[in-house]
Scaffold this active site. Structure first.
Site, PDB file in Angstrom:
ATOM      1  N   HIS A  47      -8.099  -9.746  -3.377  1.00 58.06           N
ATOM      2  CA  HIS A  47      -8.498  -9.813  -1.967  1.00 58.06           C
ATOM      3  C   HIS A  47      -9.996 -10.095  -2.026  1.00 58.06           C
ATOM      4  O   HIS A  47     -10.770  -9.229  -2.411  1.00 58.06           O
ATOM      5  CB  HIS A  47      -8.172  -8.476  -1.301  1.00 58.06           C
ATOM      6  CG  HIS A  47      -8.728  -8.284   0.072  1.00 58.06           C
ATOM      7  ND1 HIS A  47      -8.022  -7.661   1.077  1.00 58.06           N
ATOM      8  CD2 HIS A  47      -9.933  -8.583   0.627  1.00 58.06           C
ATOM      9  CE1 HIS A  47      -8.765  -7.581   2.168  1.00 58.06           C
ATOM     10  NE2 HIS A  47      -9.933  -8.141   1.914  1.00 58.06           N
TER      11      HIS A  47
ATOM     12  N   HIS B 164      -2.752 -12.659   0.857  1.00 62.93           N
ATOM     13  CA  HIS B 164      -3.045 -13.207   2.196  1.00 62.93           C
ATOM     14  C   HIS B 164      -4.057 -14.360   2.111  1.00 62.93           C
ATOM     15  O   HIS B 164      -5.174 -14.284   2.615  1.00 62.93           O
ATOM     16  CB  HIS B 164      -3.501 -12.138   3.182  1.00 62.93           C
ATOM     17  CG  HIS B 164      -4.344 -11.035   2.616  1.00 62.93           C
ATOM     18  ND1 HIS B 164      -5.574 -11.243   2.050  1.00 62.93           N
ATOM     19  CD2 HIS B 164      -4.116  -9.702   2.535  1.00 62.93           C
ATOM     20  CE1 HIS B 164      -6.074 -10.093   1.646  1.00 62.93           C
ATOM     21  NE2 HIS B 164      -5.206  -9.146   1.925  1.00 62.93           N
TER      22      HIS B 164
ATOM     23  N   HIS C 112      -9.471  -0.988   7.681  1.00 59.47           N
ATOM     24  CA  HIS C 112     -10.644  -1.110   6.815  1.00 59.47           C
ATOM     25  C   HIS C 112     -11.776  -0.174   7.220  1.00 59.47           C
ATOM     26  O   HIS C 112     -12.935  -0.408   6.881  1.00 59.47           O
ATOM     27  CB  HIS C 112     -11.090  -2.576   6.737  1.00 59.47           C
ATOM     28  CG  HIS C 112     -10.115  -3.405   5.970  1.00 59.47           C
ATOM     29  ND1 HIS C 112     -10.039  -3.373   4.595  1.00 59.47           N
ATOM     30  CD2 HIS C 112      -9.134  -4.239   6.385  1.00 59.47           C
ATOM     31  CE1 HIS C 112      -9.058  -4.166   4.197  1.00 59.47           C
ATOM     32  NE2 HIS C 112      -8.498  -4.702   5.268  1.00 59.47           N
TER      33      HIS C 112
ATOM     34  N   HIS D  62       0.878  -1.168   0.000  1.00 58.39           N
ATOM     35  CA  HIS D  62       0.000   0.000   0.000  1.00 58.39           C
ATOM     36  C   HIS D  62       0.920   1.224   0.000  1.00 58.39           C
ATOM     37  O   HIS D  62       1.608   1.469   0.997  1.00 58.39           O
ATOM     38  CB  HIS D  62      -0.881   0.030   1.256  1.00 58.39           C
ATOM     39  CG  HIS D  62      -1.868  -1.092   1.348  1.00 58.39           C
ATOM     40  ND1 HIS D  62      -3.226  -0.901   1.220  1.00 58.39           N
ATOM     41  CD2 HIS D  62      -1.698  -2.423   1.569  1.00 58.39           C
ATOM     42  CE1 HIS D  62      -3.854  -2.067   1.362  1.00 58.39           C
ATOM     43  NE2 HIS D  62      -2.941  -3.009   1.578  1.00 58.39           N
TER      44      HIS D  62
ATOM     45  N   LYS E 142      -5.739  -4.889  -9.408  1.00 56.55           N
ATOM     46  CA  LYS E 142      -6.038  -5.413  -8.078  1.00 56.55           C
ATOM     47  C   LYS E 142      -7.545  -5.423  -7.853  1.00 56.55           C
ATOM     48  O   LYS E 142      -8.218  -4.402  -7.993  1.00 56.55           O
ATOM     49  CB  LYS E 142      -5.370  -4.545  -7.010  1.00 56.55           C
ATOM     50  CG  LYS E 142      -5.815  -4.852  -5.580  1.00 56.55           C
ATOM     51  CD  LYS E 142      -5.394  -6.250  -5.126  1.00 56.55           C
ATOM     52  CE  LYS E 142      -5.945  -6.588  -3.752  1.00 56.55           C
ATOM     53  NZ  LYS E 142      -5.448  -5.718  -2.689  1.00 56.55           N
TER      54      LYS E 142
END
Length: 567
Positions: free
Chosen positions: A246, A272, A320, A136, A217
């Site tokens: 993600h 992840h 988040h 990020h 992404k």
């Protein structure tokens, strides 16, 4: 014939074939497999040493000699653990073998001349510069921190501390992409940017690739629906770029089966993949068993410790944009933190089912700890599971090669950069990291970018020698001016190159073009290509691989920690 003891030889020239070296304060040992230097004809620089005029240094002009030679280095890479001299020419690795003067020494394939500088590699370990594939770009100061840890390439997205960047690795749209590409010229770090992949129609995605994105992404915070997954992968197929994903933690738009179906067997990099960083709860980890999925971890869960779960909840709420006063937000956070799947992640790394490790910088991850967390995981698995199949009790060479590949060659392969970076191999950009064995994985001595030192441990600049305290990481000449741009790559897509983006933006860095992103598969993840059938119990969260339960205890103590750091 003159002889010397192994200890005396190691002290003078570094370890040789059969010698073992401990990695930091871990229980991991590597053993030298081959020594390319020639006994009795080793080169070494210094007063009364070999690299002098007419001895180890030839008379040849610069066109025929190396710009830089690293002498007697112990190379640790996916392909081997060997002792060798390394020759660097025009910023690239030109040779690995025996350095010296061919006029007076036999078997020389790395010629030293008046135009050659030297780095003493005796007693040091050399690895390829690390590649962090989950960044990020929240603040530019991350780059200094990453570089000082031995990372030389950062892949991800963002535009600074926007709310979107705090949560997602996305540089959205051509204007933002152009500004980040322009900013990349200012840093001694190879950079590649991901555009936003969350859209159900192709035009807005294709234009980001043409603007310079190396891939796209998909992030649940932007809506990772089956339709957006399918559309994003379709654009990637047309442009030979990678997609990172993600997935949908809340299972709102579908379950893990729906996401896998939307892949349609197309290659994708799952971030992840255990799920604590985000993804279908509780079973996104199943994706690690698919041939088209390139699975990675982020370092907050590396390795599983007694503090892992507690730390994650607070991190998740901040990253988040969740509100602890809203029960649904708290439930969302808690659904992602599962001790059982985190424990299984340790073992899946050790067995080579998880292929990569990255940071998730400032968004539930620590940008300066990719290398350290990787080797802490390897140590924990050695302690808990013993030697890997293929490793004798004396050393851990296979395990070391498997783990170093997770943050070097495999992310390079996944993102189409392996023709330029990712390993200590001839022809590649000379992005190299020198470590003292006692500080391996923790604090490198030198970070070399494109053949020039970009950062180093350096003492007081006013001292009479380089070593007096305070010693800390300082940028070197390779991090300044046009030298920085001559030794650093900005990666873009072929579509952006064809569109003339480097010329339009007058980019000064060397330009790398990603390729092979759509043909790479799990089988290509070096030493990390196991494809187990993974199942997750929806009630207990227990993970099974090919029917075998994967579980381990959390670590209470780790190496590479407080022995090396005050804070």
């Amino acid at each position: 014939m003159a002889t010397m003891s192994r200890q005396a030889y190691a002290d003078m020239f570094g370890p040789t074939t059969g010698d073992r070296v401990r990695l930091a304060d871990t229980d991991l040992w590597i053993q030298v497999e081959k020594d390319f230097t020639v006994y009795g004809d080793e080169v070494k620089f210094g007063g009364g040493k070999v690299i002098r005029d007419g001895m180890g240094q030839s008379q040849l002009p610069s066109a025929k000699v190396m710009d830089l030679v690293i002498t007697n280095a112990l190379i640790l890479d996916y392909w081997g653990i060997v002792k060798a001299d390394i020759g660097i020419k025009n910023g690239r690795i030109a040779a690995i073998g025996k350095a010296g003067n061919p006029d007076v020494q036999p078997n020389v394939d790395i010629i030293v001349g008046p135009g050659t500088d030297v780095i003493a590699g005796e007693g040091s370990i050399i690895t390829a510069g690390g590649i962090d594939s989950h960044i990020h770009f929240i603040c530019p100061q991350q780059i200094d921190e990453a570089l000082a840890s031995g990372v030389t390439t950062m892949i991800g997205g963002g535009t600074g501390p926007t709310t979107g960047t705090n949560a997602t690795t996305v540089t959205p749209g051509p204007w933002n992409m152009a500004r980040m590409l322009e900013a990349a010229d200012c840093f001694p770090m190879n950079l590649g940017f991901l555009g936003k992949g969350n859209a159900s129609l192709p035009e807005s995605l294709s234009e980001q690739i043409s603007a310079g994105a190396i891939g796209l992404k998909l992030h649940e915070d932007w809506g990772t629906t089956p339709a957006s997954i399918d559309n994003c992968l379709s654009v990637a197929e047309e442009t030979d770029t990678q997609v990172a994903i993600h997935t949908d933690t809340l299972n709102e738009s579908g379950f893990v089966e729906d996401t896998i179906a939307a892949f349609k067997d197309r290659t994708i990099h799952t971030y992840h993949t255990e799920g604590a960083g985000g993804g279908h709860a509780p079973d996104i980890i199943r994706a690690a068993g698919l041939a088209n999925v390139l699975p990675s971890s982020t370092n907050p869960t590396r390795p599983y410790t007694v503090n892992t779960a507690d730390e994650h909840l607070d991190m998740l709420m901040v990253c988040h944009h969740l509100d602890p006063s809203i029960p649904e937000d708290v439930a969302f956070a808690e659904s992602r933190i599962r001790r059982e799947t985190i424990a299984a992640e340790d073992i899946l790394h050790d067995l080579g089912a998880f292929s990569m490790i990255a940071s998730d910088s400032q968004a539930m991850g620590r940008v300066g700890e990719v290398v350290m967390r990787t080797w802490q995981t390897a140590h924990k698995m050695k302690v808990q599971r013993g030697s890997l199949k293929g490793d004798p009790s004396e050393h851990d060479n296979f395990r070391a090669k498997r783990y170093v590949a997770k943050y070097t060659i495999n992310p390079a392969l996944a993102h189409g950069m392996a023709h330029e970076i990712g390993s200590v191999e001839v022809g590649k950009l000379a992005d190299l990291v020198l470590w003292s064995p006692a500080f391996f994985g923790v604090k490198p001595n030198l970070i070399i970018k494109g053949g020039m030192i970009a950062m180093a441990k350096m003492g007081d600049p006013n001292a009479s020698i380089p070593t007096p305290q305070p010693v800390h990481y300082r940028p070197m000449f390779g991090a300044y001016g046009k030298a920085r741009q001559a030794t650093t790559m900005t990666f873009i897509s072929q579509a952006a190159m064809d569109a003339g983006i480097p010329e339009q933006l007058t980019l000064a860095n060397r330009i790398g073009v990603v390729k092979g992103c759509r043909t790479v598969k799990k089988k290509d993840m070096l030493l990390n290509d196991w494809l187990p059938h993974l199942e997750v119990d929806p009630q207990t969260y227990e993970v099974r691989a090919d029917g075998q339960l994967l579980t381990c205890e959390p670590a209470e103590v780790l190496p590479m920690a407080q022995r090396y750091f005050l804070f």
